[in-house]
Design an enzyme around this catalytic site. Structure first.
Site, mmCIF file in Angstrom:
data_model
loop_
_atom_site.group_PDB
_atom_site.id
_atom_site.type_symbol
_atom_site.label_atom_id
_atom_site.label_comp_id
_atom_site.label_asym_id
_atom_site.label_seq_id
_atom_site.Cartn_x
_atom_site.Cartn_y
_atom_site.Cartn_z
ATOM 1 C CE LYS A 1 -3.247 7.643 -4.194
ATOM 2 N NZ LYS A 1 -1.828 7.583 -3.809
ATOM 3 C CD GLN B 1 0.556 5.704 -1.706
ATOM 4 O OE1 GLN B 1 -0.272 5.677 -2.608
ATOM 5 N NE2 GLN B 1 0.699 6.758 -0.910
ATOM 6 C CG ASP C 1 2.131 10.503 -7.891
ATOM 7 O OD1 ASP C 1 1.038 11.034 -7.609
ATOM 8 O OD2 ASP C 1 2.645 9.574 -7.240
#
Ligand code: NAP
Length: 288
Positions: A53, A97, A120
């Site tokens: 990422k 994460q 997200d």
């Protein structure tokens, strides 16, 4: 005729190039978008995801901030870090994460993220906005799936879509997006009776289960578009490991109209859509 292969690598490259072009075309003097990724602990798969990422973010011309915390971090310490990123004017997107260590309640942490920086799309406000048809930040994997479906299908309106899996990360938002695209949507899960029959009605079949090859050729309506979200590591007799999806690919190839491979299908689109969400959050925040 075998199914057309939907090339997620090429689509993701195109999307990332478009995003990079938009970032570099921002008004002179305006700061670039910033994405913060928080990793707690040292889970090897999570470390790989976070690293990729970061690379993708920098390649798009954005600022990547990576925060690594020890596995012993308390929930309060993580929420404090999230609060400081919420308050940071140069951070547009925050991604924590998952999975988190057992002493931390992931739901509490996700709820602490500013919904406008929730790239997200897991915050309850964004979930509600998605189902209400309001502008929201949409979870990256289903968003990527919709872009791939758009490449295979001329119009989704009126098509039967079946999503196997009802997680908050993939299955449910996928169903919301297909519904918004005027599909008639069925969500199947582990209690669904006669899954094969349910799937055979699908013009669009999305498998998001985590069970290698469970969707067999005879689950698939001839000509259907099949999106395989599953990522499963399997070990063959010689000890070698490889990644496979939830769909028995060779069988599906003979029946489907179009299909995503694993790897090289949905996976690459997920990071590209994370950058897309970061750009969206940035634009809303700086007002361009
Ligand atoms: P999850 O939270 O474990 O959800 C799996 C879903 O599959 C659940 O809703 C479960 O039903 C359902 N299910 C399990 N066994 C079933 C069966 N025999 N028949 C029908 N449904 C069944 O998984 P997830 O996070 O959604 O991820 C799903 C897969 O996608 C995994 O392989 C994951 O690695 C992959 N993934 C890929 C990406 C990507 O970027 N490509 C991103 C995210 C996830 P119940 O709800 O009834 O238990």
């Amino acid at each position: 005729m075998p199914a057309a292969i939907i090339d997620g690598v090429a689509s993701a490259q195109r999307l990332r190039a478009e995003i990079a072009a938009q970032v570099s075309a921002r008004p002179a003097g305006l700061r670039p978008p910033g994405l913060a990724v928080v990793l707690v602990g040292s889970d090897p798969a999570s470390q790989v995801y976070v690293r990729s990422k970061g690379i993708a973010t920098r390649k798009a011309g954005m600022v990547s901030v990576e925060r690594h915390l020890p596995a012993t971090t308390s929930q309060g310490e993580l929420i404090d870090l999230v609060a400081s990123l919420n308050a940071d004017p140069e951070i547009d997107g925050i991604l924590v994460q998952l999975p988190l260590p057992p002493q931390i309640d992931a739901a509490a942490v996700l709820a602490a993220i500013d919904p406008d920086k929730d790239v997200d799309g897991f915050h309850a406000l964004n979930v509600g906005r998605l189902w209400s048809g309001e502008p929201s930040l949409v979870p990256c994997t289903p968003k990527g799936c919709m872009k791939l479906i758009g490449e295979a299908v001329e119009t989704t309106s009126g098509l039967n879509a079946v999503v196997i899996g009802r997680s908050g990360i993939v299955g449910k938002p996928m169903a919301a997006l297909l519904l918004a695209a005027n599909c008639t949507v069925t969500i199947a899960h582990s209690r669904t009776r006669d899954l094969r029959r349910v799937c055979r009605d699908a013009d669009i079949l999305v498998a998001a289960v985590g069970a290698p090859g469970m969707v067999r050729g005879d689950f698939i309506k001839p000509g259907a578009t099949v999106i395989d979200v599953g990522i499963n590591r399997v070990t063959s007799a010689d000890g070698a490991t490889r990644l496979v999806g939830d769909v028995a690919f060779e069988e599906a190839l003979e029946v489907a109209g179009a299909i995503t491979p694993v790897p090289g299908g949905v996976g690459p689109m997920t990071i590209a859509c994370l950058l897309d969400n970061t750009l969206t959050a940035y634009r809303r925040r700086v007002g361009v």
